[in-house]
Write an enzyme that holds these catalytic residues in place. Sequence first.
Site, mmCIF file in Angstrom:
data_model
loop_
_atom_site.group_PDB
_atom_site.id
_atom_site.type_symbol
_atom_site.label_atom_id
_atom_site.label_comp_id
_atom_site.label_asym_id
_atom_site.label_seq_id
_atom_site.Cartn_x
_atom_site.Cartn_y
_atom_site.Cartn_z
ATOM 1 N NE ARG A 1 -0.589 1.589 3.619
ATOM 2 C CZ ARG A 1 0.574 2.255 3.765
ATOM 3 N NH1 ARG A 1 1.727 1.615 3.976
ATOM 4 N NH2 ARG A 1 0.598 3.572 3.697
ATOM 5 C CB ALA B 1 0.514 6.913 -3.751
ATOM 6 C CG ASP C 1 -3.095 8.242 -1.657
ATOM 7 O OD1 ASP C 1 -3.112 8.705 -0.503
ATOM 8 O OD2 ASP C 1 -2.710 7.097 -1.923
HETATM 9 O O1 MRU Z 1 -4.756 3.252 1.852
HETATM 10 P P1 MRU Z 1 -3.263 3.442 1.909
HETATM 11 O O2 MRU Z 1 -2.649 2.888 3.148
HETATM 12 O O3 MRU Z 1 -2.592 2.970 0.641
HETATM 13 O O4 MRU Z 1 -3.108 5.034 1.979
HETATM 14 C C1 MRU Z 1 -1.817 5.575 1.986
HETATM 15 C C2 MRU Z 1 -1.796 7.035 2.092
HETATM 16 O O5 MRU Z 1 -2.812 7.700 2.185
HETATM 17 C C3 MRU Z 1 -0.442 7.687 2.005
HETATM 18 O O6 MRU Z 1 -0.400 8.852 2.773
HETATM 19 C C4 MRU Z 1 -0.155 8.036 0.546
HETATM 20 O O7 MRU Z 1 -0.377 6.943 -0.285
HETATM 21 C C5 MRU Z 1 1.240 8.521 0.372
HETATM 22 S S1 MRU Z 1 2.425 7.228 0.600
HETATM 23 C C6 MRU Z 1 3.957 7.852 0.340
#
Ligand code: MRU
Length: 365
Positions: free
Chosen positions: A46, A48, A245
């Site tokens: 998980r 982004a 994201d």
């Molecule tokens: O649902 P997730 O855990 O994938 O959400 C992750 C986030 O919201 C992070 O802050 C975002 O992806 C940035 S990761 C460098």
Amino acid sequence: MSRTLWTGDDGVLRTIDQTALPFERRELALRTVDDCDRAIREMQVRGAPLIGAVGAYGLALALRVDASDGALRRAAERLAAARPTAVNLRWALDRVRERVAAAEPGLRAALAWDEAGRICDEDVACNASIGEQGARLLRALAEQRSVLAGVAGADALALNLLTHCNAGRIATVDHGTALAPIYLLHAEGVPVHVWVDETRPRNQGAALTAWELAERGVPHTVIADNAGGLLMMQGRVDAVIVGCDRVAANGDVANKVGTYLKALAAHDNGVPFYVACPVSTIDPATPDGASIPIEERSAREVTHVAGALDDGSRANLRVVPEGSAVANPAFDVTPARLVTALITERGICEASSAGLRAVLAAGSQ
Ligand code: MRU
């Protein structure tokens, strides 16, 4: 410290199963596009940038089985649908598609594998640079606060940062985005302390951010999601720094649900609110935050909490009455006006269409 995604001579992609953290560091082998698709959907991987990298390798694995134009399109569409909010996934898939489009089918899988490797290398370099850029900002804050001079007072001995969700090393191939500057300052000996939002419903803060900060020895305190406003009001937060994201063309940013409330509280209390992300997270094709698709996830993430019992065994406990209606939007949108600045690998920029245009143009020179 090693990368979170690695390949070997056996042609298998390996990563850390994040659903087992913080209790167990379990490695996950991804051999097929199905494995990659499942790992992304079930959030074994998980964050982004990491989702993008795994998606790129997933496409390469699909091409090993069928390298026709139709198979390429179907695999890309399927992977892109696995997590709709983070634009890095679509960006990485588009990059692989472009790289292989003109190649004859027999060469496509190898080219795609190579492109996925490049995406990973670039992610590591980007995040190292985000770390440098963000550290400049945070050093200046630390100097303002006289943290370096060691002025006495309750929280005066450290620069107090608040983060939401996990935008650390394990959300990327290495370094992280929001946590990259924090790791740099900590390594330099600047006293930093991180308030870690638990980040319901999946607890990425409590489970993942706390785990990786502890691994690096960075002082931190896990707080309930609703505590941040009070801490800001009490002057115990010097800055909020989060990942992202998707950044829309007007500077609105989508991040894990709950980010918006932190931005509102930061704005009300005069606390800087920084968003760290690679340029690949900027999506000029999405005009504003209202146009960003918000992923709706399973109700079970809200009705149940995953954790470990005192004997170490894993458990999922129901915390909501049977029959109550449940909604689970996984992300929210923070309007550009609440964002103090974006921290990218190409520099710090304003969260505005002009700021984004400038940072995007900086790469094309
Ligand atoms: O649902 P997730 O855990 O994938 O959400 C992750 C986030 O919201 C992070 O802050 C975002 O992806 C940035 S990761 C460098």
